[in-house]
Design an enzyme around this catalytic site. Structure first.
Site, PDB file in Angstrom:
ATOM      1  N   GLY A 169     105.391  17.690  98.245  1.00 11.84           N
ATOM      2  CA  GLY A 169     104.482  18.616  97.576  1.00 11.84           C
ATOM      3  C   GLY A 169     105.098  19.997  97.471  1.00 11.84           C
ATOM      4  N   ASP A 185     100.757  22.316 109.827  1.00 13.30           N
ATOM      5  CA  ASP A 185     101.574  21.103 109.991  1.00 13.30           C
ATOM      6  C   ASP A 185     101.485  20.531 111.400  1.00 13.30           C
ATOM      7  OD1 ASP A 185     102.405  21.179 107.402  1.00 13.30           O
ATOM      8  OD2 ASP A 185     104.309  22.188 107.822  1.00 13.30           O
ATOM      9  N   ARG A 226      98.240  14.073  94.804  1.00 11.68           N
ATOM     10  CA  ARG A 226      97.957  15.422  95.327  1.00 11.68           C
ATOM     11  C   ARG A 226      97.631  16.393  94.188  1.00 11.68           C
ATOM     12  NH1 ARG A 226     102.278  16.511 100.003  1.00 11.68           N
ATOM     13  NH2 ARG A 226     100.947  18.334 100.286  1.00 11.68           N
TER      14      ARG A 226
END
Ligand code: DC
Length: 678
Positions: free
Chosen positions: A94, A316, A122
Site C-alpha cells: 500500500g 504497525d 485497499r
C-alpha cells in the site's frame, strides 16, 4: 504454502540487528530516483515490497544497480521519468502504491498501477480525492475506489489540504505530488505521523517547512543526490522488543535500529506496562534519522489502555502489542484503531480470531479490541491471513504456548522481514539449556514425520557439513563419505558451475534482470555418479575451470542471490531422496537440511586457511570471501545451533574424519561396522 512451527521457550536472549527500514527503503529509492546525481543507498531492505518499488523505477527509466541485496546505486541520468512499458506492479504494498501515485500523478505520460489480491481491496480514494484537487486525473478501476489505478497525463498545482485521517502514506503522496506541482502545497495533519519523507527530502537538499501541524513544500525545485544509510526497521525490531519485554527473564539487545520518535510509540506503551527497556541513541546520520541500540529485559507486564492519539505512532505494532497483551496481567484496551481494518488484512478481526485460537479471551470492538491477559496460552494452529505482521505477532505469542504451534501461510513475512524465522530460532534457542549430548536436544525436537513433511527433511540420513572457505571441510567431507560408503556432494560446485557458465556468456553478474533471465534459461543438471556429485550446465561440466581465479572472484556474489538459492533448494534436497549422502557447503545444516540430526561446522584460523589456499595453488581472498559468505542476507554462513563445531587449525584430515565418525555413531547414524579411517 509455507508454515512456521514455533516451539515454546522459557525466554528470549541474544543480540541481533534487524533488516533495513521498509518505509525508508521505499522512500530512498523514490527520492534518489528523482534526484540529480548518483546516490548509493546502504541498508536497503531487499523485501518483496521494496523490490517492487525498485523495479518500478527501473521501469520508469532510472538506472538502479543492485550491488548486493542491501546496497543500491541509483542514478536518474536523464533527469526525468520515462513512461513504463507495462502496468506497474505494486505487489502487496500500500505504501508503494500511494507514494508512487504521488510521483506519477503530475507526469506528462500515462501510467497504470496494479496490486495483488490484498492490495486490490485497499481504499485509494483517500489519495485520489486530494490528488484530483491538485489537477490529477486518476481513475480507480476497482470497486469503491480500489486498484488498479489509471493515471492520465496532468499538470498539477499546489493546494492546501487538511488530512481527514492521520496517514503518513497520504501525506507523503501529496508531498511527492507537490514536488511536481506549480506553487506551494500545504498539508495539515490532525496528529503527527511518521516523518521519513520530510527527513529524506531534507537529506536531498529540499527542506519542507513546518508550521505547527502544517507541512509546506514548494513545487518545481530539484533534489540533489546524496548517499544514504538506512537504519534497521523499528517495526521489525518491535517483535523482539515486545516479546522480550513480556517474557520474564529475557535479555535481548537490538543494534542499529531506527529510533525516529514518530515510530517508537510502542516503547512508551511498553514502559507504561512495566517493561524494562534501555535506549541508547548513537547517532542521527546525515539523513536525520536517529538510530541506536535497545536493551530489553523481560518482566511481568501489566495491561494498559492505548488511546486514539497514540495510534499513529504505533499503528504497525498493534498486532504484536495485542499478542503480548495476552501475556500481561489484566486487561489491555486498544481503541481508535479502525485504520487496522484496511491494512494488509483486517488486522482487528484476524488478530481477534487468532488470539481466541490461542485460548486468549478477547472482545472485538469496531475500532480495536480488549484483550484479557494472564490466562494460559494454548498451542494453536493459526493463519496469517496473508499479513506479515499477523504472522510474526502470532509467532511471538506462540513462544509462550503450552506446546508447539503452527502459523500457516507465512510467505508474506518476506514482505517486511526476510530472515524473521532465523532470528526467532536464534533468540529462542539461545535460551534453551546448553545441550551436552545429542539426546539433550530431543525434548525440543519435533517428531521426525512432522519435520519431514514441513521442511523437506531427508528420507535417508544426510550428514550436513558447513564452514568457511578452506576450513578443510571438502577434504574431510569427501573422506568421511568414503568411510561411510555414501555419496559426497560439494554444493559449492553448483554455484561455481553457474558462475562459470554466466562468465562464459560474458554476462554482467550484477544486473539482476540479466542474471535472472540467464539462470532461468540454464539447464542445470546434478547427478551422482560413482558416489560423487557432478554438475552440468547446458550439457557441459566446468571441470578445472570451476576453480579458476575469475570464478573464485565472482562466485560469492552469485551465491548471495536469495532468488537463486531458493531455486536450488529443491535440487539439493532431491539428491537425498533416494540415497544417503554427505553434503558440504555454507548453509547445508541451516537451510538445505535443517532437519537432519547430523550436522558439523568446520572452522580454522583464517591465517591457516589462507595458507591452505596458497598451497593448493589457488588465487582466492579468504578474508573477502568470509565476509561475503557471512554478511549476505540469503542463507548466510553460520553454525546451526545443533552442529558440532570442529576447529581444524591443528588437526589432520584423519583426525577430523575420526571425530565426525565417532560423533555420528553417538547420534545414531548407521555407521558401517568396522568403518575405519585410512
Ligand atoms: O565451497 P566453495 O568455496 O566451493 O563455495 C563456492 C562459493 O559458493 C562460496 O563463495 C560460498 C558459496 N556457497 C554457498 O553459498 N552455499 C553453499 N551451500 C555452498 C557454497
Amino acid at each position: 504454502m509455507k508454515s512456521f512451527l514455533v516451539n515454546p521457550t522459557t525466554r528470549l536472549a541474544g543480540e541481533i540487528a534487524v533488516p533495513g527500514d521498509k518505509s525508508i527503503s521505499h522512500r530512498a529509492v523514490i527520492l534518489a530516483s528523482l534526484a540529480h546525481g548518483p546516490t548509493e543507498v546502504t541498508g536497503f531492505l531487499p523485501s518483496e515490497d521494496c523490490l517492487c518499488t525498485l523495479r518500478a523505477f527501473q521501469a520508469l527509466g532510472v538506472d538502479i544497480e543492485v550491488q548486493d541485496p542491501r546496497t543500491l546505486s541509483i542514478e536518474n541520468r536523464v533527469h526525468r521519468l520515462s513512461p513504463a512499458r507495462e502496468a506497474i506492479d505494486c505487489g502487496n504494498s500500500g505504501t508503494m502504491m500511494r507514494l508512487i501515485a504521488g510521483v506519477l500523478a503530475g507526469q506528462p505520460f500515462r501510467s497504470r498501477l496494479l496490486g495483488d489480491a490484498s492490495l486490490s481491496r485497499r481504499p485509494m480514494g483517500r489519495i485520489i480525492e486530494p490528488l484530483g484537487r491538485m489537477g490529477a486525473r486518476i481513475r480507480a478501476e476497482g470497486e469503491k475506489g480500489t486498484p488498479p489505478l489509471a493515471l492520465e497525463p496532468a499538470r498539477l498545482h499546489g493546494i492546501e489540504y487538511e488530512l481527514p485521517v492521520a496517514s503518513a502514506q497520504v501525506k507523503s503522496c501529496l508531498l511527492l505530488a507537490g514536488l511536481t506541482a506549480e506553487g506551494m502545497t500545504r498539508i495539515v495533519e490532525p496528529s503527527p505521523t511518521r516523518d521519513h519523507t520530510e527527513r529524506l527530502l531534507a537529506h536531498f537538499g529540499l527542506r519542507p517547512l513546518r508550521e505547527g501541524r502544517a507541512i509546506l513544500v514548494q513545487g518545481g525545485l530539484s533534489l540533489e543526490a546524496r548517499d544514504l544509510v538506512i537504519p534497521g526497521d523499528f517495526s521489525s525490531a518491535a517483535f523482539w522488543i515486545a516479546g522480550a519485554a513480556a517474557i520474564r527473564g529475557s535479555e535481548v539487545r537490538i543494534l542499529g535500529v531506527g529510533l525516529n520518535p514518530t515510530r517508537t510509540g510502542l516503547l512508551n506503551v511498553l514502559l507504561r506496562m512495566g517493561a524494562q527497556i534501555e535506549e541508547s541513541v548513537v547517532d542521527a546520520q546525515g539523513d536525520g534519522e536517529p538510530r541506536g541500540s535497545l536493551l530489553i529485559r523481560g518482566e511481568k507486564l501489566r495491561g494498559t489502555k492505548i488511546e486514539t492519539g497514540e495510534i499513529p505512532n504505533l499503528i504497525d505494532e498493534l498486532p504484536v502489542l495485542a499478542a503480548i497483551a495476552a501475556l500481561a496481567e489484566g486487561e489491555t484496551h486498544i481503541r481508535g484503531a479502525e485504520e487496522l481494518r484496511v491494512k494488509e488484512c483486517d488486522r482487528i478481526r484476524c488478530m481477534v480470531e487468532n488470539l481466541r485460537r490461542f485460548g486468549v479471551p478477547v472482545d472485538e470492538l469496531p475500532d480495536g479490541m480488549i484483550v484479557e491477559g494472564g490466562h494460559p496460552i494454548r498451542a494453536a494452529r493459526v493463519r496469517s491471513f496473508g499479513d506479515h505482521r499477523v504472522a510474526m505477532a502470532c509467532s511471538i505469542l506462540a513462544l509462550r504456548a503450552d506446546g508447539r504451534s503452527r502459523i500457516d501461510d507465512v510467505e508474506c513475512v518476506d514482505t517486511s522481514y526476510p530472515g524473521f524465522l532465523r532470528h526467532l530460532e536464534k533468540l529462542s534457542q539461545t535460551a534453551s539449556p546448553v545441550a551436552t549430548d545429542w539426546k539433550d536436544y530431543l525434548p525440543w525436537m519435533q517428531s521426525r514425520a512432522e519435520r519431514r513433511a514441513l521442511e523437506g527433511a531427508p528420507q535417508f540420513p544426510v550428514v550436513a557439513i558447513d564452514g568457511p572457505s578452506a576450513s578443510g571441510k571438502s577434504t574431510a567431507a569427501k573422506a568421511l563419505a568414503q568411510v561411510l560408503g555414501i555419496a559426497y556432494c560439494n554444493s559449492g560446485l553448483v554455484y561455481r558451475a553457474i558462475t562459470w557458465s554466466l562468465i562464459g556468456k560474458g554476462l554482467a553478474l550484477d544486473r539482476e534482470m540479466v542474471f535472472k533471465t540467464a539462470v532461468r534459461q540454464m539447464k542445470i543438471e546434478c547427478r551422482i555418479e560413482e558416489n560423487e556429485l557432478h554438475v552440468q550446465v547446458d550439457g557441459k561440466e566446468p571441470g578445472e575451470e570451476a576453480r579458476s581465479p575469475i570464478v573464485n572472484a565472482a562466485v560469492s556474489r552469485v551465491a548471495a542471490s536469495s532468488w537463486l538459492r531458493e531455486r536450488l533448494l529443491p535440487i539439493f534436497r532431491h539428491l537425498a531422496e533416494d540415497r544417503s549422502l554427505v553434503m558440504e557447503g555454507r548453509d547445508i545444516g541451516t537451510a538445505v537440511f535443517p532437519a537432519t540430526r547430523f550436522k558439523f561446522y568446520i572452522d580454522a584460523d583464517p591465517k591457516v586457511r589462507a595458507q591452505r589456499r596458497q598451497n593448493q595453488g589457488e588465487t582466492d581472498s579468504i578474508e573477502e570471501r568470509d565476509w561475503e559468505d557471512r554478511s549476505r542476507a540469503a542463507a548466510p554462513l553460520r553454525r546451526a545451533a545443533d552442529a558440532v563445531l570442529l576447529d581444524s587449525s591443528e588437526m589432520t584430515v584423519e583426525e577430523v574424519v575420526r571425530r565426525m565418525r565417532d560423533e555420528l555413531r553417538k547420534r545414531g547414524f548407521p555407521v558401517p561396522e568396522g568403518a575405519s579411517v585410512p
